[in-house]
Design an enzyme around this catalytic site. Sequence first.
Site, PDB file in Angstrom:
ATOM      1  N   HIS A 101       0.882  -1.172   0.000  1.00  0.00           N
ATOM      2  CA  HIS A 101       0.000   0.000   0.000  1.00  0.00           C
ATOM      3  C   HIS A 101       0.918   1.219   0.000  1.00  0.00           C
ATOM      4  CE1 HIS A 101      -2.264  -2.969   2.497  1.00  0.00           C
ATOM      5  NE2 HIS A 101      -3.344  -2.448   1.983  1.00  0.00           N
ATOM      6  N   ASP A 104       2.340   2.010   3.348  1.00  0.00           N
ATOM      7  CA  ASP A 104       3.272   1.082   4.003  1.00  0.00           C
ATOM      8  C   ASP A 104       4.710   1.555   3.873  1.00  0.00           C
ATOM      9  OD1 ASP A 104       1.091  -0.629   4.175  1.00  0.00           O
ATOM     10  OD2 ASP A 104       1.672  -1.780   2.402  1.00  0.00           O
TER      11      ASP A 104
HETATM   12  C1  XLS Z   1      -7.380  -6.445   4.820  1.00  0.00           C
HETATM   13  C2  XLS Z   1      -6.984  -6.657   3.437  1.00  0.00           C
HETATM   14  C3  XLS Z   1      -5.919  -5.734   2.885  1.00  0.00           C
HETATM   15  C4  XLS Z   1      -5.888  -5.794   1.377  1.00  0.00           C
HETATM   16  C5  XLS Z   1      -5.166  -4.698   0.719  1.00  0.00           C
HETATM   17  O1  XLS Z   1      -8.099  -7.225   5.423  1.00  0.00           O
HETATM   18  O2  XLS Z   1      -6.628  -7.994   3.312  1.00  0.00           O
HETATM   19  O3  XLS Z   1      -4.685  -6.007   3.437  1.00  0.00           O
HETATM   20  O4  XLS Z   1      -5.340  -7.004   0.926  1.00  0.00           O
HETATM   21  O5  XLS Z   1      -5.622  -3.455   1.089  1.00  0.00           O
END
Ligand code: XLS
Length: 439
Positions: A101, A104
């Site tokens: 993301h 991140d």
């Molecule tokens: C959260 C999600 C997230 C997505 C990406 O539960 O899994 O991590 O994969 O935003």
Amino acid sequence: MKNFFPEVDKVQFEGRQSRNPLAFRYYDPKQVVGDKTMEEHLRFSMAYWHTFTGAGADMFGSGSAIRSWDKITDPMELAKARAYAAFEFMQKMQIPYFCFHDTDIAPEGETLKETLNNIDEIVALFKDLMKETGIKLLWGTSNLFSHPRFMHGAATSPNADVFAYGAARVKHALEITKELGGENYVFWGGREGYETLLNTDMKLELDNLARFLHLAVDYAKEIGFTGQFLIEPKPKEPTKHQYDYDVGTVLGFLNSYGLEKDFKINIEANHATLAGHTFQHELRLARINGILGSVDANQGDELLGWDTDQFPTNLYTTTLAMYEILLNGGLAPGGLNFDAKVRRGSFEPMDLFYAHIAGMDAFAHGLLAAQRLLETQELEQFIQERYKSWESGIGAKIVQGQVGLKELSEYAMANDQITHTSGRQEMLEAILNRYIVEA
Ligand code: XLS
Ligand code: CA
Ligand code: CA
């Protein structure tokens, strides 16, 4: 390159007999299985957020993970150290892809502009590290759920300024995903849902969500981003009801809003079980509708009702998942992204290695069992036999649209003593177990 994990050399395949916990027993990247190598089938990816920014915090306690780079106090220097550590880790683990993301990888600035500049600085470093290591970007995404500005949603916020802010983030996330050669772009609607219908205009929110996705598709065309768009369903958490509930719901949404040609689905195992489905069910439904795009490989806990994001170690599940994936003709340009975190008690850096090895071996094992099951056609033959009444006689006439209720009624009058064959569920489950044990 710096050395953040001096205790570990490159993790190698040593075979079934190995007792070395830092070796693969099943995952042999170059082994050919059917028409592809394991590496090509599995397309493993590391989730940057869990493995390099997650610290093990939960609702009842702060982070527990020991990570040598966390000693760095300057936020941009910390972000850079994480990037070096992440690429060292992926290289040592032989993981060919990663996902991230925007939030991140770099700290939030005072203004939107400053935040995007911070991200760009790390993207430039990623670009160098990707070139140096050959590691590629499976997908990029924008985190439109963590910051308090998204408390009422992003695309589905009642506040149009938030929609605009979210759009700016997606615009930028698409640009950096393209810059890094990302093969997909994911939308997970973290706060796109509601807590109560008492304050919610559901129709406007759903229309706006579709508008937001159309804007992203249009902008991707404008800048020449050709990666696959993916929606990742999840029924609840953080909101009580998420609009991207499950594959069936997303399919209906895409079709109603004319988005069906532009999106496929990223299926996460733990989200499937939260929705009350099996992982295999979600994969199957997406596959038969031609929209199985990618997978977030993890598992939940049967006794806990939330998204625990555990590393996938259940061979029964990985085998059935790989069975669907093989029937899908693979996942490319998608892959198997370990959206999984080590348990809070697994706090040492070594646990990151053990966890990924466990997940990679579980999927490699599942691949071998599934491939064999497809080669022998044991399940497929049983299924074909079970449905043979549709191949001729009245079944074929129904399928070909040659009969109406009148003809069917006449047929039923003359054939009302129905005979059945057994579904043989227990026998089939034992057959599946045999394939897993023998793989
Ligand atoms: C959260 C999600 C997230 C997505 C990406 O539960 O899994 O991590 O994969 O935003
Ligand atoms: Ca996920
Ligand atoms: Ca999850």
